[in-house]
Write an enzyme that holds these catalytic residues in place. Structure first.
Site, PDB file in Angstrom:
ATOM      1  CB  CYS A 216      24.230  34.479  78.737  1.00  0.00           C
ATOM      2  SG  CYS A 216      25.326  33.284  77.947  1.00  0.00           S
TER       3      CYS A 216
ATOM      4  CD  GLU B 153      21.091  37.437  81.377  1.00  0.00           C
ATOM      5  OE1 GLU B 153      21.648  36.978  80.370  1.00  0.00           O
ATOM      6  OE2 GLU B 153      21.447  37.161  82.539  1.00  0.00           O
TER       7      GLU B 153
ATOM      8  CE  LYS C 155      23.662  21.787  90.258  1.00  0.00           C
ATOM      9  NZ  LYS C 155      22.275  21.681  89.711  1.00  0.00           N
TER      10      LYS C 155
ATOM     11  CD  GLU D  84      28.642  32.215  79.837  1.00  0.00           C
ATOM     12  OE1 GLU D  84      28.023  33.309  79.921  1.00  0.00           O
ATOM     13  OE2 GLU D  84      28.099  31.164  79.488  1.00  0.00           O
TER      14      GLU D  84
END
Length: 477
Positions: A284, A382, A176, A250
């Site tokens: 990331c 973040e 996906k 992750e």
């Protein structure tokens, strides 16, 4: 405009169950550059059924590792021939500078295919071990049907961290892609079809969050491999935990780059620009916390500011561009929101701020904050954009403490004239990947994070292990 009106399921291009579509919008022009079907729960059901058929009754799981490796090798050859096309497509759909797309967005997925093809040529399915009463066989078998859910920032890289080892293991996959970046997945489907992957081994359904959660919770899925936000990862982990379903995650990062006093700033800044600003800061693993000693703090701030201002901001398709637009308007609003938060927290804007570089396109001004404490939100959360914070430390032990004082543990770097001493620092920082005077990921080494940065590892033989079940068979006589 690139228009797709079918989904790739069971080795065929099939009509979607619904009539909804997803528009792919250029972050640079704000114009629609592509359109694909918006997958529904029914489409996910069909894709899982195709994967289930391929796994339960098809040839793929029953082939040897070496036989599957040959097919993966063919896919790698096809990928190599089209990697320039792939790089340009990713730049078009999500705004990655073309130089970064040509350096990483397309070549690294190709490298993963090549690595797992080579690994599979000698990988043994069974291992014999001596037992107390007779020989014991340890057998490696594929985990089953895998749901691979990937984000928009490095769509092929993240997809291949899952697809390449899952294929070698003998799994069947439902991919996906993110709604922002489905176009590259269609190009991958064309390659897989040309390479001769058996029907149903790879199925691709672009869709939003609702259909994605339906896929995660589907009883026909044996493992979920997810890359994305920590919040979404917690939700997926809870679903998989309830079903006792295998899962690898992750997730986010807030990585620290420790600049030691002996670092040569002039030579370090070129590599630090890649490590901290790669992909417009939408990575990331980006080194967004720059840790500098009080002895050289002003000097480091000046060097980082100069590094950031030296990166040309503009059209991502222009090879001269260092920093392009963010992927979506909502992402620009998020990043600008954090710049406001930093100002409100009392941090000093050294370069950048809230003045947008262009009226058109989802651009933000690359920003450097000084006077930052590690307790500030801009140092802990973040941001996922070209925003760097420079945090002072007292001594090396304090630098390690600050680096470890984070909810995340995905990546990190140390910058020093003494690489051997850099290894001593690297061993003390609790992150899954680390760099000394650089940051890079290797296909043959594990990638993943500590703490809220995720569960499990991808890449290397460790990444393959995540798609295998281990069976012990003992014999007497």
């Amino acid at each position: 405009m690139r228009q797709h009106d079918t989904l790739y399921i069971g080795g065929e291009w099939v009509a979607p169950a619904g009539t909804g579509t997803i528009d792919v919008i250029s972050p640079h022009t704000e114009q629609v550059v592509g359109r694909v079907p918006d997958g529904t729960n029914a489409d996910m059901d069909r894709a899982v059924a195709a994967a289930r058929e391929a796994f339960d009754h098809g040839p793929w799981p029953r082939m040897t590792f070496a036989e599957r490796a040959e097919v993966i090798g063919r896919l790698a050859e096809i990928y190599a021939a089209r990697q320039a096309e792939m790089a340009a497509l990713i730049t078009e759909e999500m705004g990655s500078p073309i130089t970064f797309s040509q350096l990483a967005q397309a070549p690294q997925p190709l490298g993963m295919l090549q690595y797992y093809a080579e690994l599979g040529r000698t990988f043994q399915q069974e291992e014999q071990r001596p037992g107390l009463f007779g020989p014991t066989t340890v057998r490696r078998e594929p985990v089953g049907v895998v749901a691979a859910i990937v984000p928009w920032n490095v769509p092929q890289f993240v997809a291949m961290t899952k697809i390449a080892p899952a294929l070698l293991a003998g799994c069947a996959i439902v991919l996906k892609p993110a709604p922002e970046t489905p176009l590259d997945a269609y190009l991958l489907a064309e390659m897989a079809q040309e390479a001769g992957l058996p029907a149903g081994v790879l199925n691709i359904v672009p869709a939003g969050r609702e259909a994605g959660e339906h896929l995660v919770s589907h009883p026909g899925v044996d493992k979920v491999a997810f890359t994305g936000s920590t919040a979404a990862g917690r939700r997926i982990a809870s679903i998989c935990g309830e079903q006792l379903k295998r899962v690898s995650l992750e997730l986010g990062g807030k990585s620290a780059a420790i600049v030691l006093d002996d670092a040569d700033l002039a030579s370090s800044m070129g590599m630090l620009a890649i490590a901290s600003l790669m992909n417009n800061g939408q990575a990331c693993v980006a080194q967004t916390r720059i840790l500098a000693s009080r002895n050289r703090y002003d000097e480091v701030v000046e060097a980082v500011a100069g590094m950031v201002t030296s990166q040309p901001v503009g059209d991502p398709a222009d090879p001269a561009t260092g920093i392009g637009p963010l992927v979506a308007e909502r992402q620009r609003e998020r990043v600008e929101g954090y710049i406001r938060i930093g100002m409100e927290e009392g941090a000093k804007v050294v370069v950048g701020g809230l003045d947008r570089p262009y009226e058109r396109g989802w651009y933000v001004a690359p920003t450097v904050f000084a006077g930052v404490g590690n307790d500030m939100r801009i140092a802990r959360e973040e941001i996922f954009g070209p925003v760097l914070v420079v945090i002072p430390y007292e001594d090396e032990a304090d630098a390690v403490r600050i680096a470890n004082d984070s909810d995340y543990g995905l990546a990190g770097t140390v910058w020093t004239a003494d690489a051997d001493h850099g290894m001593d620092v690297a061993r003390q920082v609790r992150t899954g990947t680390y760099g000394i005077n650089c940051f890079m990921l290797e296909s043959n080494a594990p990638f993943g994070g500590y703490k809220a940065s995720g569960i499990g590892r991808e890449l290397g033989p460790e990444g393959l292990n995540g798609y295998l079940e281990y069976k012990t068979i003992a014999r007497l006589g």
